[in-house]
Design a protein around this motif. Structure first.
Motif, PDB file in Angstrom:
ATOM      1  N   ARG A 101       0.865  -1.188   0.000  1.00 13.45           N
ATOM      2  CA  ARG A 101       0.000   0.000   0.000  1.00 13.45           C
ATOM      3  C   ARG A 101       0.897   1.232   0.000  1.00 13.45           C
ATOM      4  NH1 ARG A 101       0.286   1.937   5.012  1.00 13.45           N
ATOM      5  NH2 ARG A 101       0.989   0.529   6.627  1.00 13.45           N
ATOM      6  N   THR A 102       0.329   2.366  -0.346  1.00 12.94           N
ATOM      7  CA  THR A 102       1.088   3.604  -0.326  1.00 12.94           C
ATOM      8  C   THR A 102       1.376   3.982   1.120  1.00 12.94           C
ATOM      9  OG1 THR A 102      -0.004   4.325  -2.359  1.00 12.94           O
ATOM     10  CG2 THR A 102       1.105   6.023  -1.070  1.00 12.94           C
ATOM     11  N   LEU A 103       2.610   4.339   1.394  1.00 12.23           N
ATOM     12  CA  LEU A 103       3.026   4.682   2.746  1.00 12.23           C
ATOM     13  C   LEU A 103       2.882   6.174   2.998  1.00 12.23           C
ATOM     14  CD1 LEU A 103       6.268   2.508   2.836  1.00 12.23           C
ATOM     15  CD2 LEU A 103       4.067   1.965   3.875  1.00 12.23           C
ATOM     16  N   SER A 104       2.451   6.518   4.200  1.00 13.30           N
ATOM     17  CA  SER A 104       2.297   7.923   4.593  1.00 13.30           C
ATOM     18  C   SER A 104       3.640   8.492   5.049  1.00 13.30           C
ATOM     19  CB  SER A 104       1.291   8.031   5.735  1.00 13.30           C
ATOM     20  OG  SER A 104       1.831   7.439   6.913  1.00 13.30           O
ATOM     21  N   ARG A 105       3.685   9.803   5.214  1.00  9.16           N
ATOM     22  CA  ARG A 105       4.907  10.441   5.707  1.00  9.16           C
ATOM     23  C   ARG A 105       5.335   9.886   7.065  1.00  9.16           C
ATOM     24  NH1 ARG A 105       4.514  16.817   4.191  1.00  9.16           N
ATOM     25  NH2 ARG A 105       4.065  16.499   1.998  1.00  9.16           N
ATOM     26  N   PRO A 106       4.417   9.803   8.030  1.00  4.64           N
ATOM     27  CA  PRO A 106       4.843   9.246   9.322  1.00  4.64           C
ATOM     28  C   PRO A 106       5.349   7.804   9.210  1.00  4.64           C
ATOM     29  CG  PRO A 106       2.761  10.407   9.573  1.00  4.64           C
ATOM     30  CD  PRO A 106       3.055  10.336   8.099  1.00  4.64           C
ATOM     31  N   GLU A 107       4.760   7.001   8.339  1.00  2.00           N
ATOM     32  CA  GLU A 107       5.221   5.631   8.153  1.00  2.00           C
ATOM     33  C   GLU A 107       6.629   5.590   7.561  1.00  2.00           C
ATOM     34  OE1 GLU A 107       1.261   2.987   7.357  1.00  2.00           O
ATOM     35  OE2 GLU A 107       1.766   4.511   5.856  1.00  2.00           O
ATOM     36  N   GLU A 124       8.463  11.239  -1.076  1.00  2.00           N
ATOM     37  CA  GLU A 124       7.139  11.570  -0.553  1.00  2.00           C
ATOM     38  C   GLU A 124       7.177  12.559   0.606  1.00  2.00           C
ATOM     39  OE1 GLU A 124       5.172   8.761  -3.200  1.00  2.00           O
ATOM     40  OE2 GLU A 124       5.568  10.836  -2.776  1.00  2.00           O
ATOM     41  N   VAL A 125       8.257  12.598   1.332  1.00  2.00           N
ATOM     42  CA  VAL A 125       8.350  13.515   2.455  1.00  2.00           C
ATOM     43  C   VAL A 125       8.956  14.829   2.009  1.00  2.00           C
ATOM     44  CG1 VAL A 125       8.368  12.371   4.695  1.00  2.00           C
ATOM     45  CG2 VAL A 125      10.176  11.921   3.114  1.00  2.00           C
ATOM     46  N   ASP A 160      10.300  18.192   6.475  1.00  2.00           N
ATOM     47  CA  ASP A 160      10.030  17.042   7.353  1.00  2.00           C
ATOM     48  C   ASP A 160      11.281  16.265   7.713  1.00  2.00           C
ATOM     49  OD1 ASP A 160       7.278  17.451   7.463  1.00  2.00           O
ATOM     50  OD2 ASP A 160       6.900  16.166   5.719  1.00  2.00           O
TER      51      ASP A 160
END
Length: 138
Positions: free
Chosen positions: A12-18, A95-96, A100
């Protein structure tokens, strides 16, 4: 010493925190094992070059192959090396935002800018794969 490069797709697409959590967890473990390299991620696409002691590289890659967070793991290169090709590169992120991760050890602008440093003939295959990923990622 061994160098491998593989590609995979995240489940799955990972979020910034992940992504930041992943960096925090993986970097110290890799340092303990004597592993260096580069991991690039964008939109679920992953390419990673791992280098270090043969057994540590092989064991880590085997874990990645079995990790349910990866799909379609494909080994692209597996070569013995005499010296580390990416001694200071542990991960690259797109992505980040720069804000960040600017202070995070291991952050690189590789995905945002053309490569300017030559890594020599021995690094050419792995480095070219990283460049192709950067050029063709979604």
């Amino acid at each position: 010493m061994l160098s491998i490069t593989y590609v995979s797709t995240a489940d799955r697409t990972l979020s910034r925190p992940e992504l930041l959590s992943m960096l925090s967890a993986i970097r110290p473990r890799n340092e303990e094992l004597g592993l260096t390299g580069m991991l690039l991620y964008r939109g679920g696409n992953i390419i990673q070059t791992l280098e270090g002691p043969d057994e540590a590289v092989d064991t880590t890659y085997s874990k990645i192959e079995r990790d349910p967070r990866h799909r379609g793991v494909l080994l692209l290169l597996r070569d013995p090396v005499e010296q580390r090709l990416f001694p200071d590169w542990s991960m690259g992120f797109h992505e980040v935002s720069v804000a960040d991760v600017a202070g995070v050890e291991g952050y690189t602008e590789f995905l945002r800018r053309p490569a300017t440093a030559s890594l020599g003939d021995q690094a050419a295959p792995a480095y070219r794969l990283l460049e192709l990923f950067r050029e063709n990622m979604r």
